[in-house]
Design a protein around this motif. Structure first.
Motif, mmCIF file in Angstrom:
data_model
loop_
_atom_site.group_PDB
_atom_site.id
_atom_site.type_symbol
_atom_site.label_atom_id
_atom_site.label_comp_id
_atom_site.label_asym_id
_atom_site.label_seq_id
_atom_site.Cartn_x
_atom_site.Cartn_y
_atom_site.Cartn_z
ATOM 1 N N LYS A 73 43.080 48.282 47.343
ATOM 2 C CA LYS A 73 42.458 46.959 47.203
ATOM 3 C C LYS A 73 41.130 47.034 46.458
ATOM 4 O O LYS A 73 40.557 46.005 46.122
ATOM 5 N N ASP A 74 40.614 48.255 46.219
ATOM 6 C CA ASP A 74 39.332 48.377 45.515
ATOM 7 C C ASP A 74 39.502 48.331 43.989
ATOM 8 O O ASP A 74 38.613 48.741 43.253
ATOM 9 N N GLU B 53 45.219 37.657 45.042
ATOM 10 C CA GLU B 53 45.953 36.841 45.998
ATOM 11 C C GLU B 53 45.732 35.370 45.661
ATOM 12 O O GLU B 53 44.691 34.979 45.156
ATOM 13 N N ALA B 54 46.751 34.567 45.980
ATOM 14 C CA ALA B 54 46.743 33.155 45.571
ATOM 15 C C ALA B 54 45.483 32.431 46.025
ATOM 16 O O ALA B 54 44.921 31.611 45.291
ATOM 17 N N ARG C 285 41.469 43.865 39.394
ATOM 18 C CA ARG C 285 42.162 43.124 40.456
ATOM 19 C C ARG C 285 42.718 44.131 41.468
ATOM 20 O O ARG C 285 42.880 45.316 41.139
ATOM 21 N N PRO C 286 43.020 43.687 42.678
ATOM 22 C CA PRO C 286 43.576 44.619 43.668
ATOM 23 C C PRO C 286 44.895 45.231 43.183
ATOM 24 O O PRO C 286 45.701 44.539 42.558
ATOM 25 N N PHE D 82 55.508 35.509 39.109
ATOM 26 C CA PHE D 82 54.680 34.315 39.326
ATOM 27 C C PHE D 82 53.657 34.527 40.441
ATOM 28 O O PHE D 82 53.024 33.591 40.891
ATOM 29 N N GLY D 83 53.546 35.744 40.906
ATOM 30 C CA GLY D 83 52.588 36.078 41.954
ATOM 31 C C GLY D 83 52.305 37.565 41.873
ATOM 32 O O GLY D 83 52.873 38.272 41.037
ATOM 33 N N PRO D 84 51.419 38.075 42.712
ATOM 34 C CA PRO D 84 51.108 39.505 42.685
ATOM 35 C C PRO D 84 52.360 40.376 42.833
ATOM 36 O O PRO D 84 53.301 40.008 43.545
ATOM 37 N N ILE D 85 52.354 41.517 42.156
ATOM 38 C CA ILE D 85 53.425 42.512 42.335
ATOM 39 C C ILE D 85 53.090 43.329 43.574
ATOM 40 O O ILE D 85 52.007 43.919 43.669
ATOM 41 N N ASN D 86 54.007 43.351 44.535
ATOM 42 C CA ASN D 86 53.754 44.072 45.787
ATOM 43 C C ASN D 86 54.315 45.481 45.796
ATOM 44 O O ASN D 86 53.877 46.327 46.570
ATOM 45 N N SER D 87 55.328 45.733 44.962
ATOM 46 C CA SER D 87 55.938 47.055 44.941
ATOM 47 C C SER D 87 56.524 47.320 43.569
ATOM 48 O O SER D 87 57.161 46.440 42.983
#
Length: 325
Positions: free
Chosen positions: A208-209, A251-252, A230-231, A285-290
């Motif tokens: 997250k840094d 994050e949104a 960005r994180p 359309f949102g953050p990539i989580n994996s």
């Protein structure tokens, strides 16, 4: 580079995982569904049913016989990969955040969250001894008092587990004694993801840094840093090139307050040695989580907050690409 779009989840993707050969892709999300797909064409083979809450993690053993999942419904489940039958169920006191098979596929490791008055533990079960599962008694249980584990993988030769914590710490836990054999703190915020190189000599962390960092898997020596604004939720190492892929995004709830550009949700490619960014791929359309490379290095997949998984096959130009310093 037209992606194959996999639509099999109703909620945000939490983890995607290839099997060793790369013909299967396992996906889990904040819904109770565990999906398996053919990676070559995006056809869904089936689902593994049983969970009743968000599924945080998934792993497949070396010969694709068993699938292991961990969920917020306070359980870790073992499935037969081919038939989808549930083979074992381990009930826990809190959510299961990370899980994994050792190299031989005989020992499973999973970590539980620090919540509801329970502390964070790493549990080890030997699948060759059915009584451990039946009695819900791991042969080893390592308590983590300070900061909860947010990501964990097996180290080289299955001798240790490398765990990333909420406070940015990295620990190596011996798989034999449970003792901490290595400890460093290079990140100053939560570690979201850890992935090893193909030969397990190195691993990359996503935090997250706003950075991803490369480490030696045995000595925990910090080798490289890949910086973004960005994180970073996920980072993966190419098995054939000196390339790293980073996935993340704001994050949104932070987008409108911090940035005029919407989110920045591209997958970003960095050179492993020079730490320089050389490419981006849009789509989510949102953050990539994996995110994860295919074991042959010729494609990669990403799962996002938007609930979609995208399989990208690289263009021939990428496979002939040469980096000029």
């Amino acid at each position: 580079m037209k992606p194959i779009l996999l639509q099999g989840h109703e909620r945000s993707i939490t983890q995607i995982k290839y099997n060793r050969e790369g013909d299967l892709l396992f996906t889990v999300a904040k819904d109770p569904i565990v999906n398996v797909w053919y990676s070559v064409n995006g056809e869904r083979l089936g689902t593994y049913n049983g969970h009743t809450g968000a599924v945080w993690c998934v792993d497949c053993d070396w010969d694709s016989r068993h699938v292991l999942t961990g969920s917020a419904d306070n359980s870790c489940r073992l499935f037969d990969c081919e038939t989808g039958k549930q083979l074992a169920l381990v009930n826990t006191n809190s959510a299961v955040r990370t899980c994994g098979f050792d190299f031989g596929g005989n020992i499973i490791m999973f970590s539980t969250d620090k919540q509801m008055g329970y502390q964070c533990f790493i549990n080890f079960f030997d699948l060759r001894d059915p009584s451990q599962i039946e009695d819900n008694e791991p042969y080893m249980k390592i308590p983590c008092n300070d900061s909860k584990i947010t990501s964990a993988v097996w180290g080289p030769l299955g001798e240790c587990v490398i765990a990333g914590h909420e406070n940015g710490e990295l620990n190596q836990f011996s798989a034999k004694s449970g003792e901490i054999v290595g400890n460093i703190k290079e990140h100053h915020k939560q570690i979201n993801d850890i992935q090893t190189s193909r030969d397990k000599t190195m691993f990359v962390t996503a935090s997250k840094d706003n950075t991803a960092k490369l480490f030696d898997a045995t000595s925990l020596e910090h080798l490289k840093t890949f910086r973004t604004e960005r994180p970073v939720n996920s980072a993966a190492l190419s098995p054939i090139y000196d390339h790293v892929i980073l996935g993340g995004g704001q994050e949104a709830m932070d987008v409108t307050t911090t940035s005029t550009r919407i989110g920045k949700f591209e997958a970003r490619f960095f050179h492993l040695v020079f730490e320089e960014e050389f490419g981006r791929v849009k789509g989510h359309f949102g953050p990539i989580n994996s995110a994860e490379f295919h074991p042959d290095g010729k494609s990669y997949s990403s799962g996002g907050e938007d609930g979609y998984v995208r399989i990208h096959n690289f263009d021939p130009q990428y496979l002939e690409f040469e980096f000029e310093a």
